[in-house]
Scaffold this motif. Structure first.
Motif, PDB file in Angstrom:
ATOM      1  N   ASN A   1      -5.326   1.103   5.698  1.00  0.00           N
ATOM      2  CA  ASN A   1      -4.776   1.703   6.543  1.00  0.00           C
ATOM      3  C   ASN A   1      -3.434   1.818   6.947  1.00  0.00           C
ATOM      4  O   ASN A   1      -2.667   2.454   6.891  1.00  0.00           O
ATOM      5  N   ILE A   2      -3.074   0.261   6.667  1.00  0.00           N
ATOM      6  CA  ILE A   2      -2.346  -0.097   7.369  1.00  0.00           C
ATOM      7  C   ILE A   2      -0.976   0.460   5.702  1.00  0.00           C
ATOM      8  O   ILE A   2       0.091   1.136   6.331  1.00  0.00           O
ATOM      9  N   THR A   3      -1.508   1.211   5.455  1.00  0.00           N
ATOM     10  CA  THR A   3      -1.050   1.655   3.421  1.00  0.00           C
ATOM     11  C   THR A   3      -0.410   2.762   3.741  1.00  0.00           C
ATOM     12  O   THR A   3       0.249   3.407   3.432  1.00  0.00           O
ATOM     13  N   ILE A   4      -1.765   3.478   4.561  1.00  0.00           N
ATOM     14  CA  ILE A   4      -1.810   4.963   4.527  1.00  0.00           C
ATOM     15  C   ILE A   4      -0.428   5.022   5.849  1.00  0.00           C
ATOM     16  O   ILE A   4       0.562   5.998   5.381  1.00  0.00           O
ATOM     17  N   PHE A   5      -0.275   4.758   6.645  1.00  0.00           N
ATOM     18  CA  PHE A   5       0.382   4.374   7.533  1.00  0.00           C
ATOM     19  C   PHE A   5       1.748   4.258   7.535  1.00  0.00           C
ATOM     20  O   PHE A   5       2.799   4.883   7.853  1.00  0.00           O
TER      21      PHE A   5
ATOM     22  N   LEU B   1      -7.970   3.670  -1.692  1.00  0.00           N
ATOM     23  CA  LEU B   1      -7.324   5.015  -1.716  1.00  0.00           C
ATOM     24  C   LEU B   1      -6.890   6.065  -2.965  1.00  0.00           C
ATOM     25  O   LEU B   1      -7.203   7.030  -2.446  1.00  0.00           O
ATOM     26  N   ALA B   2      -7.071   5.051  -3.929  1.00  0.00           N
ATOM     27  CA  ALA B   2      -6.489   6.324  -4.701  1.00  0.00           C
ATOM     28  C   ALA B   2      -8.371   6.436  -5.841  1.00  0.00           C
ATOM     29  O   ALA B   2      -8.153   8.121  -5.233  1.00  0.00           O
ATOM     30  N   PHE B   3      -9.052   6.206  -4.546  1.00  0.00           N
ATOM     31  CA  PHE B   3     -10.285   6.631  -4.857  1.00  0.00           C
ATOM     32  C   PHE B   3     -10.429   8.273  -3.987  1.00  0.00           C
ATOM     33  O   PHE B   3     -11.008   8.425  -4.220  1.00  0.00           O
ATOM     34  N   LEU B   4     -10.496   8.093  -2.368  1.00  0.00           N
ATOM     35  CA  LEU B   4     -10.150   8.766  -1.450  1.00  0.00           C
ATOM     36  C   LEU B   4      -9.019   9.893  -2.511  1.00  0.00           C
ATOM     37  O   LEU B   4      -9.892  11.353  -1.557  1.00  0.00           O
ATOM     38  N   GLN B   5      -8.125   9.735  -2.574  1.00  0.00           N
ATOM     39  CA  GLN B   5      -6.940  10.790  -3.248  1.00  0.00           C
ATOM     40  C   GLN B   5      -7.890  11.259  -3.985  1.00  0.00           C
ATOM     41  O   GLN B   5      -8.066  13.003  -4.452  1.00  0.00           O
TER      42      GLN B   5
ATOM     43  N   MET C   1      -0.755  16.351  -5.137  1.00  0.00           N
ATOM     44  CA  MET C   1      -2.174  15.788  -4.816  1.00  0.00           C
ATOM     45  C   MET C   1      -2.300  14.820  -5.994  1.00  0.00           C
ATOM     46  O   MET C   1      -2.893  13.292  -5.846  1.00  0.00           O
ATOM     47  N   GLU C   2      -2.445  14.994  -7.338  1.00  0.00           N
ATOM     48  CA  GLU C   2      -2.330  14.776  -8.710  1.00  0.00           C
ATOM     49  C   GLU C   2      -1.571  13.478  -9.043  1.00  0.00           C
ATOM     50  O   GLU C   2      -1.846  12.509  -9.362  1.00  0.00           O
ATOM     51  N   GLY C   3      -0.063  14.235  -8.468  1.00  0.00           N
ATOM     52  CA  GLY C   3       0.727  12.936  -8.828  1.00  0.00           C
ATOM     53  C   GLY C   3       0.838  11.518  -7.214  1.00  0.00           C
ATOM     54  O   GLY C   3       1.350  10.042  -7.987  1.00  0.00           O
ATOM     55  N   LEU C   4      -0.116  12.052  -6.333  1.00  0.00           N
ATOM     56  CA  LEU C   4       0.154  10.587  -4.924  1.00  0.00           C
ATOM     57  C   LEU C   4      -1.188   9.758  -6.137  1.00  0.00           C
ATOM     58  O   LEU C   4      -0.997   8.882  -5.675  1.00  0.00           O
ATOM     59  N   LEU C   5      -2.033  10.718  -6.429  1.00  0.00           N
ATOM     60  CA  LEU C   5      -3.115   9.779  -7.014  1.00  0.00           C
ATOM     61  C   LEU C   5      -3.184   8.608  -7.716  1.00  0.00           C
ATOM     62  O   LEU C   5      -2.843   7.217  -8.195  1.00  0.00           O
TER      63      LEU C   5
ATOM     64  N   LEU D   1      -2.946   4.882  -8.431  1.00  0.00           N
ATOM     65  CA  LEU D   1      -3.049   4.268  -9.739  1.00  0.00           C
ATOM     66  C   LEU D   1      -1.761   3.541  -9.681  1.00  0.00           C
ATOM     67  O   LEU D   1      -3.173   2.170 -10.650  1.00  0.00           O
ATOM     68  N   TRP D   2      -0.772   2.875 -10.249  1.00  0.00           N
ATOM     69  CA  TRP D   2       0.577   2.617 -10.866  1.00  0.00           C
ATOM     70  C   TRP D   2      -0.027   1.113 -10.233  1.00  0.00           C
ATOM     71  O   TRP D   2       0.095  -0.213 -10.039  1.00  0.00           O
ATOM     72  N   LEU D   3       0.354   1.421  -8.373  1.00  0.00           N
ATOM     73  CA  LEU D   3      -0.218  -0.010  -7.091  1.00  0.00           C
ATOM     74  C   LEU D   3      -0.670  -1.085  -7.302  1.00  0.00           C
ATOM     75  O   LEU D   3      -0.984  -1.726  -7.691  1.00  0.00           O
ATOM     76  N   GLY D   4      -2.199  -0.033  -7.527  1.00  0.00           N
ATOM     77  CA  GLY D   4      -3.318  -0.884  -7.479  1.00  0.00           C
ATOM     78  C   GLY D   4      -3.446  -1.143  -9.171  1.00  0.00           C
ATOM     79  O   GLY D   4      -3.107  -2.848  -9.150  1.00  0.00           O
ATOM     80  N   LEU D   5      -3.377  -0.784  -9.692  1.00  0.00           N
ATOM     81  CA  LEU D   5      -2.801  -1.924 -11.593  1.00  0.00           C
ATOM     82  C   LEU D   5      -1.823  -3.111 -11.195  1.00  0.00           C
ATOM     83  O   LEU D   5      -1.843  -4.102 -12.456  1.00  0.00           O
ATOM     84  N   SER D   6      -0.629  -2.707 -10.685  1.00  0.00           N
ATOM     85  CA  SER D   6       0.475  -3.966 -10.503  1.00  0.00           C
ATOM     86  C   SER D   6      -0.576  -4.590  -9.421  1.00  0.00           C
ATOM     87  O   SER D   6      -0.172  -5.993 -10.113  1.00  0.00           O
TER      88      SER D   6
END
Length: 193
Positions: free
Chosen positions: A12-16, A75-79, A108-112, A116-121
């Motif tokens: 939720n903080i990341t979304i905010f 977040l990537a999953f929800l996206q 939307m695809e770019g945001l996914l 994914l890049w942030l999650g992978l890092s």
């Protein structure tokens, strides 16, 4: 349950914080009700075990990286769910009002892939610290978590390589993100079961 509520707190903080950079308000439609459900479960079934970090220097940073990686992949999953629904509605000519709520498909695809890049890092850093802790403290016994996290890391790397080198799009992205999230979720919660 406390761990799950921390993951959704970070989500939720990341979304905010991301609202100002990209149109991610749509993710809140999924995240806020899920967070409410998780908080109710945490209240009803509070955890009894607390992670002891006093004897393990750097464990708090490893835990934070792991939680942030999991929340970002959530977040990537929800996206990816939103992306899959949007693609389905576009192909089946759904009411235009529903599609107007979402940004264009390409956005939307770019945001996914940003998620994914942030999650992978974060997952890479969490894996490095987790492998280090496992090597220096074999009594911790986190081998199943590391193994499932490594498989998730490989899936996300494959998705990103497939996207940028092979031109993969929607269906493989949605499926790969779903499998990756399921594995990372199982690595933290399924190994305790």
């Amino acid at each position: 349950m406390i761990l799950l509520s921390l993951i959704f707190w970070l989500l939720n903080i990341t979304i905010f914080l991301s609202v100002h950079l990209a149109k991610v308000e749509n993710l809140a439609l999924f995240a806020y009700p899920l967070t409410t459900f998780i908080l109710v479960l945490t209240y009803l079934y509070p955890g009894k075990t607390v992670v002891q970090t006093a004897n393990f220097e750097g464990m708090v940073s490893h835990i934070f990286l792991s939680l942030f990686a999991t929340s970002t992949l959530c977040l990537a999953f929800l996206q990816s769910i939103l992306l899959g629904l949007q693609n389905y509605y576009l192909r089946h000519r759904a009411p235009a009002a529903l599609l107007k709520l979402l940004p264009p498909l390409q956005t939307m695809e770019g945001l996914l892939y940003v998620f994914l890049w942030l999650g992978l890092s974060c997952l890479s850093l969490a894996l490095i610290s987790g492998i280090w802790f496992q090597a220096n403290h074999p009594e911790l016994k986190h081998t199943p978590q590391i193994f499932l996290s490594l498989i998730t890391w490989l899936i996300i790397c494959t998705l990103l390589i497939g996207r940028y080198k092979l031109g993969w799009h929607l269906q493989k992205s949605v499926l790969g993100t779903t499998i990756g999230f399921a594995l990372i979720f199982m690595s933290y919660f399924g190994t305790h079961l």
